[in-house]
Design a protein around this motif. Structure first.
Motif, PDB file in Angstrom:
ATOM      1  N   GLU A  31      -4.204   3.234  15.169  1.00 41.01           N
ATOM      2  CA  GLU A  31      -4.095   2.395  13.678  1.00 41.01           C
ATOM      3  C   GLU A  31      -5.204   3.439  12.800  1.00 41.01           C
ATOM      4  N   TYR A  32      -6.559   3.471  14.034  1.00 40.66           N
ATOM      5  CA  TYR A  32      -6.990   3.859  12.586  1.00 40.66           C
ATOM      6  C   TYR A  32      -6.801   4.939  11.528  1.00 40.66           C
TER       7      TYR A  32
ATOM      8  N   ASN B 112     -12.090   5.077  14.739  1.00 42.17           N
ATOM      9  CA  ASN B 112     -11.941   5.814  15.348  1.00 42.17           C
ATOM     10  C   ASN B 112     -13.139   6.493  16.138  1.00 42.17           C
TER      11      ASN B 112
ATOM     12  N   LYS C 122      -8.917  16.225  11.192  1.00 44.51           N
ATOM     13  CA  LYS C 122     -11.020  15.872  10.922  1.00 44.51           C
ATOM     14  C   LYS C 122     -10.728  13.899  12.039  1.00 44.51           C
ATOM     15  N   HIS C 123     -10.052  13.565  10.787  1.00 46.93           N
ATOM     16  CA  HIS C 123      -9.545  12.271  11.811  1.00 46.93           C
ATOM     17  C   HIS C 123      -8.589  12.438  13.135  1.00 46.93           C
TER      18      HIS C 123
ATOM     19  N   LEU D 182       2.704   2.477   2.730  1.00 48.15           N
ATOM     20  CA  LEU D 182       2.386   3.033   4.072  1.00 48.15           C
ATOM     21  C   LEU D 182       3.680   2.408   4.786  1.00 48.15           C
TER      22      LEU D 182
ATOM     23  N   PHE E  72      -7.276  -4.306   9.041  1.00 48.56           N
ATOM     24  CA  PHE E  72      -6.093  -4.456   9.952  1.00 48.56           C
ATOM     25  C   PHE E  72      -6.816  -5.602  11.214  1.00 48.56           C
TER      26      PHE E  72
ATOM     27  N   GLU F 233      -8.645  -1.485  17.464  1.00 49.17           N
ATOM     28  CA  GLU F 233      -7.658  -0.283  17.454  1.00 49.17           C
ATOM     29  C   GLU F 233      -8.115   0.910  16.121  1.00 49.17           C
ATOM     30  N   SER F 234      -9.331   0.093  15.262  1.00 51.95           N
ATOM     31  CA  SER F 234      -8.987   0.360  13.777  1.00 51.95           C
ATOM     32  C   SER F 234      -9.881   1.521  13.404  1.00 51.95           C
TER      33      SER F 234
ATOM     34  N   ARG G 185      -2.853   7.399  -3.216  1.00 51.67           N
ATOM     35  CA  ARG G 185      -4.212   8.471  -2.409  1.00 51.67           C
ATOM     36  C   ARG G 185      -5.315   8.097  -3.664  1.00 51.67           C
TER      37      ARG G 185
ATOM     38  N   THR H 135      -7.568  15.892   5.842  1.00 51.07           N
ATOM     39  CA  THR H 135      -7.955  15.922   6.243  1.00 51.07           C
ATOM     40  C   THR H 135      -8.100  14.588   7.193  1.00 51.07           C
TER      41      THR H 135
ATOM     42  N   PHE I 174     -15.769   6.367   4.419  1.00 54.91           N
ATOM     43  CA  PHE I 174     -14.993   6.250   3.007  1.00 54.91           C
ATOM     44  C   PHE I 174     -15.312   5.231   1.294  1.00 54.91           C
TER      45      PHE I 174
ATOM     46  N   ARG J  25      -5.631   3.502  -3.637  1.00 51.41           N
ATOM     47  CA  ARG J  25      -6.023   2.835  -1.907  1.00 51.41           C
ATOM     48  C   ARG J  25      -7.173   3.268  -1.841  1.00 51.41           C
TER      49      ARG J  25
ATOM     50  N   MET K 213       0.595  -1.483   0.135  1.00 56.46           N
ATOM     51  CA  MET K 213       0.260   0.297   0.069  1.00 56.46           C
ATOM     52  C   MET K 213       1.059   1.786  -0.158  1.00 56.46           C
TER      53      MET K 213
ATOM     54  N   GLN L 150      -4.174   5.548  10.248  1.00 53.24           N
ATOM     55  CA  GLN L 150      -3.581   4.733   9.125  1.00 53.24           C
ATOM     56  C   GLN L 150      -4.643   4.010   8.376  1.00 53.24           C
ATOM     57  N   LEU L 151      -6.015   3.297   9.129  1.00 50.53           N
ATOM     58  CA  LEU L 151      -6.565   3.047   8.385  1.00 50.53           C
ATOM     59  C   LEU L 151      -7.292   3.951   7.224  1.00 50.53           C
ATOM     60  N   ALA L 152      -7.756   5.352   7.536  1.00 46.83           N
ATOM     61  CA  ALA L 152      -7.781   6.156   6.492  1.00 46.83           C
ATOM     62  C   ALA L 152      -6.690   6.386   5.494  1.00 46.83           C
ATOM     63  N   ARG L 153      -5.620   6.653   6.145  1.00 41.56           N
ATOM     64  CA  ARG L 153      -4.379   6.334   4.869  1.00 41.56           C
ATOM     65  C   ARG L 153      -4.910   5.498   3.814  1.00 41.56           C
ATOM     66  N   ALA L 154      -5.005   3.902   4.512  1.00 46.94           N
ATOM     67  CA  ALA L 154      -5.040   3.200   3.743  1.00 46.94           C
ATOM     68  C   ALA L 154      -6.139   3.135   2.546  1.00 46.94           C
ATOM     69  N   TYR L 155      -7.853   4.314   3.362  1.00 50.26           N
ATOM     70  CA  TYR L 155      -8.826   4.428   2.366  1.00 50.26           C
ATOM     71  C   TYR L 155      -8.869   5.696   1.402  1.00 50.26           C
ATOM     72  N   GLY L 156      -7.447   6.235   1.421  1.00 53.91           N
ATOM     73  CA  GLY L 156      -6.958   7.440  -0.037  1.00 53.91           C
ATOM     74  C   GLY L 156      -7.430   8.715   1.079  1.00 53.91           C
ATOM     75  N   VAL L 157      -7.152   8.784   2.238  1.00 57.69           N
ATOM     76  CA  VAL L 157      -7.831  10.299   2.870  1.00 57.69           C
ATOM     77  C   VAL L 157      -6.531  10.633   2.734  1.00 57.69           C
ATOM     78  N   THR L 158      -6.805  12.176   2.209  1.00 55.09           N
ATOM     79  CA  THR L 158      -6.064  13.236   2.394  1.00 55.09           C
ATOM     80  C   THR L 158      -4.629  13.477   3.702  1.00 55.09           C
TER      81      THR L 158
END
Ligand SMILES: Nc1ncnc2c1ncn2[C@@H]1O[C@H](COP(=O)(O)OP(=O)(O)OP(=O)(O)O)[C@@H](O)[C@H]1O
Ligand code: SF4
Ligand SMILES: [Mg+2]
Lengths: 375, 332
Positions: B226-227, A121, B244-245, A58, A113, A118-119, A101, B240, A133, A105, A56, B229-237
Motif C-alpha cells: 500500500e505504501y 513505508n 527508492k520506495h 490507479l 488509505f 500499511e500506508s 502524475r 523513483t 510528497f 495526483r 485517481m 500505491q500511496l507514493a503513486r497517488a502522490y505523483g511519484v514517478t
C-alpha cells in the motif's frame, strides 16, 4: 450552486480475472462540490475502493476502467469515445498518465488509505516521507517542505511534531499514523481528498477525535472530501451529502438529513436498521439479511432483489438507475428503486412480491436479533 | 544495545556451535578407513619410522585423549601440524586462504551485480518478454551444476577459442617481478582478471540464478504494498518508486539468502578450485581428506565454520541497518 469540482458519470471499472469479469464498479455517477464532504457508503465489496482508485486512475492489473467519464475541474480524467467498430477507446483529450502524475495526483487530489499500518513505508522516516510528497506537489525546497510538514503535523494533533519527524512509522500508534496520513494529504494542498475508510481500523474514541479534527480542518482549508466508509454513523457525523453503493452501483444519493429522515431506498433502510442507536435496544437491531452477492455474476434486474424485503417480480427484470425522486425540488434526492413508480414507470405495485422472508440468510438475521432474550 | 555488544554476544553464542563442529569433524575424520602415516611414508616403511611419526603427531594416544588435546590446542589458537606437509596448519591455511576468498567474494559480487538488476527488470516488466528471458536464465542457472559450467567454459574458451587461461590463477596482489611476462601492477591485474573470470562465473551462476528469482518475487511483493500505491497517488514517478520506495525493502530477503548461500558457495568453491586447479582452501580440504591429514581436515573445517558464522552475523547486522524496525535487542 456552482459547478461540481468532480463529476463522475456512469463509471465502469472491471477486473478481468481467470474466473470471469468482476464488475466491481458498474455504472456509478456522483459529483463533489467545492468545500463539501461527500460520503460513499456500502458493505465490504460494494466497490468503494475501486471507485476511489478509478478517480485517481490507479486501478491495478487485472482491473481496468472500461467506461464512463470522470472530470475534475472540467479536465477529463476518464473519457471514452465510440470507434467505428463500435468499441470504446479513450479520447485524445483524456489526461495522459504523465499529466495525471504531474498535475492531478497529490497536487489536486490526494488520497488517504484505509490501513494506517500499511500506508507508510517502514524503512523511511515519517518526516522524510512527508517532505518528499510536499516537495513534489508544492514546488518547495527541502527546508520549506520540512516546515510545512511540522506545521501540518501540529495541526492534526501530533505532539512535538519537530522531534517526531525523524521517527520511523513503527514508532507511531495506529491513530497517530492515520493523523500523519491526513497531514500528508492536507499539506499538499489539494482541492479534493479521498479518504478511503481512514478510521475503520481505529478504536471508537480515536475515530471520534480524528473525525472532529478533520471536520475542523476541512472548514479551515476549504478542501472537498470524499469520505468512504461502511459506517452510517460516521456519515452522520461529518458528511454533507452521501452516496449509498450496492454491488458496484448507486442505490441512493441524498443530503445527509434527507437520507436519514426521508429514506427512499430499501437498502438504505436496511442499513439504517442495522445501525446501533441510543434510542434502540439490541433486540431492535436488525442486521441486513444474507450476504452481498459476488460482483462477478451480479443478480439480474435490481441488484438488491435477492435481499430486498420489498422485492417484486418486476425487480428481477428491470435494473433501475438512480433517478431523482425528491418531491420538493430544492436538492436532488436520487434512488434506484422501482417502488417510485411515478419516476420509473414500471408496474411495481401490481407485480407479485418475491418472498425473501424464506431466504435463509434473512430468516437467520431476524431470529438472531429477536431471539437474544427479553427478560 | 550497541552494535559492538551485540556482535560480541553473537560471537560468544557461536562458541558452542563451533565446539559442535569440531567434535563432529574430529570423530568423522578419524572414522575414515586407512592410515595417514602409511599414505605419508609410502609402500614399505620401517617399524621405527612409523612409530616415530605416530609419536610425533600424537597418533599413538587413545582417541579421546587426542580429542581433548586438540580442543585444548584450538582454545590457544593452535591448530596443530599437518601430517602430510609437516607445516603448521595455520600457516598452510593462511597461504591458501587468499585464492579462496578472492574466488568467493568475486563470485558473490558477480551474482549480486547481475541478479539485482535482472530481478528488478523482471519484476518491472512482469510477464513481458524480458521477464520470461530472465526467468529462463535463472531456471537454467539454478539447475546447472557449477563444475559442469566450469568444464564447458574450459572446453570453449581455453581449448577451442584459446582466449582465456584455465589454470594457474594469478593473485591481483602478486608481485609483478615474480610473474613472467608481467612488468607492471596493471599487467598483473589484467592477468588476474582474465584468470578469474571463468571460475568466478562458474561458481557465481547458481547464486546469481537463485538471487534473481528472489529479487523478482520480492520486488513484486513490495510493489503491491500500500505504501507504494500511496507514493503513486502522490505523483511519484515509477522510476523513483522502483529505485527508492520499493528497492530498499525488497533487499531484506536477499540479505537473508546471501547469508545462507555461504554454505553452497563454500561447497562450490571446493569443486571449482579442483576444476580450475586453484591452490585454495577447497583443494586443500579435499586433498587433506584423501591423505587423512587429520589436523589439516580439522583446521580447514574450523576456518570455514568461522567464515560461515561471521557471514551470518554480518547478515543480521545489515538487516538491522536496512530495516529500522529491527533493533539489536530484539534479535536473539
Ligand atoms: N485486484 C482485484 N482483482 C479482482 N477483483 C478485485 C480486485 N480488487 C477488487 N476486486 C473486486 O472488486 C469488488 C469491489 O472491491 P472494493 O475493494 O472496491 O470493495 P470496497 O467497497 O472497498 O470494500 P471494503 O469495505 O471491504 O474496502 C470486490 O468484489 C472485489 O472482489
Ligand atoms: S427495485 Fe425492487 S428489489 Fe430493488 S430495491 Fe427497489 S424494491 Fe427492492
Ligand atoms: Mg475498500
Amino acid at each position: 450552486m456552482t459547478d461540481p469540482i468532480l463529476e463522475v458519470r456512469d463509471l465502469q471499472t472491471h477486473f478481468f480475472t481467470a474466473d470471469g469479469v468482476v464488475r466491481a464498479v458498474d455504472g456509478v455517477s456522483f459529483e463533489v462540490y467545492e468545500e463539501e464532504i461527500v460520503g460513499i457508503v456500502g458493505e465490504s465489496g460494494a466497490g468503494k475502493s475501486v471507485a476511489a482508485a478509478s478517480i485517481m486512475r490507479l486501478v491495478e492489473d487485472p482491473g481496468e476502467v472500461v467506461g464512463g467519464e470522470v472530470s475534475f475541474k472540467g479536465e477529463p480524467i476518464v473519457e471514452f469515445e465510440e470507434t467505428e467498430a463500435g468499441t470504446r477507446r479513450p479520447t485524445d483529450a483524456m489526461l495522459s498518465n504523465r499529466e495525471m502524475r504531474e498535475r492531478i495526483r497529490g497536487r489536486e487530489i490526494a488520497i488517504i488509505f484505509q490501513d494506517p499500518m500499511e500506508s507508510l513505508n517502514p524503512v523511511f522516516t515519517v518526516g522524510g516521507q512527508l517532505r518528499e510528497f510536499i516537495e513534489i506537489n508544492r514546488d518547495v525546497g527541502e527546508s520549506e517542505a520540512r516546515e510545512i510538514a511540522v506545521e501540518m503535523l501540529r495541526e492534526v494533533g501530533i505532539p512535538e511534531p519537530r522531534e517526531r519527524l525523524d521517527d520511523y512509522p513503527h514508532q507511531f500508534s495506529g491513530g497517530m499514523r492515520q493523523r500523519v496520513l491526513i497531514a500528508m494529504a492536507l499539506s499538499c494542498e489539494p482541492s479534493l481528498i479521498i479518504a478511503d475508510e481512514p478510521t475503520t481500523a481505529l478504536d471508537v474514541t480515536v475515530e471520534g477525535q480524528i473525525l472532529e479534527q478533520v471536520a475542523d480542518l476541512q472548514e479551515k482549508y476549504g478542501t472537498s472530501f470524499i469520505w468512504v466508509t461502511h459506517d452510517l454513523g460516521v456519515v452522520a457525523e461529518i458528511c454533507d451529502r452521501v452516496n449509498v453503493m450496492y454491488l458496484g452501483q448507486m442505490a441512493e444519493q441524498a443530503a445527509v438529513d434527507a437520507l436519514f429522515h426521508d429514506t427512499r431506498h430499501p437498502y438504505t433502510d436496511a442499513l439504517l436498521d442495522s445501525l446501533p442507536r441510543p434510542d434502540r435496544t439490541v433486540e431492535e437491531l436488525r442486521p441486513i439479511a444474507g450476504v452481498m452477492p459476488e460482483a462477478i455474476n451480479p443478480p439480474s434486474g435490481c441488484r438488491f432483489h435477492t435481499r430486498c424485503p420489498d422485492a417484486r417480480e418486476v425487480c428481477r427484470q428491470v435494473n433501475p438507475d438512480a433517478r431523482d425522486v425528491s418531491e420538493s425540488d430544492e436538492r436532488p434526492h436520487r434512488a434506484a428503486c422501482l417502488k417510485h413508480e411515478d419516476v420509473f414507470h414500471e408496474d411495481y405495485w401490481s407485480s407479485p412480491p418475491i418472498d425473501n422472508e424464506t431466504d435463509s440468510g434473512f430468516a437467520v438475521g431476524r431470529t438472531d436479533a429477536g431471539g437474544s432474550g427479553d427478560e | 544495545m550497541g552494535i559492538y555488544r551485540y556482535t560480541i554476544r553473537r560471537l560468544l553464542q557461536a562458541i558452542p556451535v563451533m565446539l559442535g563442529v569440531i567434535t563432529i569433524t574430529f570423530f568423522l575424520a578419524n572414522a575414515i578407513p586407512g592410515d595417514p602415516v602409511q599414505i605419508l611414508l609410502g609402500p614399505s616403511p620401517s617399524q621405527s619410522e612409523i612409530a616415530a611419526i605416530r609419536a610425533r603427531y600424537g597418533l599413538n594416544q587413545p582417541l579421546w585423549q587426542r580429542y581433548i588435546n586438540y580442543v585444548l590446542g584450538v582454545l590457544q589458537g593452535d591448530l596443530g601440524r599437518s601430517i602430510f606437509y609437516g607445516e603448521r596448519v595455520t600457516a598452510k591455511i593462511a597461504e591458501r586462504m587468499g585464492p579462496t576468498l578472492l574466488l568467493m567474494s568475486s563470485s558473490y559480487a558477480f551474482a549480486i551485480l547481475t541478479a539485482i538488476p535482472l530481478g528488478v527488470i523482471s519484476a518491472k516488466r512482469r510477464n513481458k518478454p524480458t521477464d520470461h528471458a530472465s526467468r529462463l536464465v535463472s531456471l537454467v542457472g539454478v539447475s546447472t551444476p557449477s563444475f559442469w559450467i566450469g568444464l564447458m567454459f574450459i572446453l570453449v574458451f581455453s581449448f577451442h577459442l584459446q582466449v582465456l587461461p584455465s589454470t594457474n590463477l594469478v593473485m591481483p596482489w602478486a608481485n609483478p617481478t615474480e610473474i613472467r611476462s608481467a612488468a607492471t601492477r596493471l599487467d598483473v591485474l589484467v592477468m588476474s582478471a582474465r584468470h578469474l573470470v571463468m571460475p568466478m562465473v562458474s561458481l557465481g551462476t547458481l547464486q546469481m540464478a537463485a538471487l534473481t528469482r528472489i529479487e523478482r518475487s520480492s520486488m513484486l511483493e513490495v510493489l503491491s504494498e500500500e505504501y507504494v500505491q500511496l507514493a503513486r497517488a502522490y505523483g511519484v514517478t515509477e522510476s523513483t518508486i522502483l529505485r527508492k520506495h520499493a528497492f530498499r525493502n525488497a533487499q531484506l530477503p536477499i540479505i537473508t539468502i546471501l547469508g545462507l548461500q555461504l554454505t553452497s558457495l563454500i561447497g562450490g568453491a571446493v569443486l571449482i578450485e579442483t576444476v580450475f586447479q586453484i591452490n585454495g582452501m577447497g583443494k586443500l580440504i579435499v586433498n587433506s581428506i584423501f591423505r587423512q591429514d587429520y589436523p589439516l581436515i580439522m583446521g580447514t573445517t574450523i576456518v570455514f565454520g568461522v567464515v560461515f558464522v561471521v557471514g551470518v552475523i554480518v547478515t543480521d547486522l545489515s538487516y538491522a541497518y536496512i530495516d529500522p524496525r529491527v533493533t539489536y535487542d530484539e534479535v536473539d
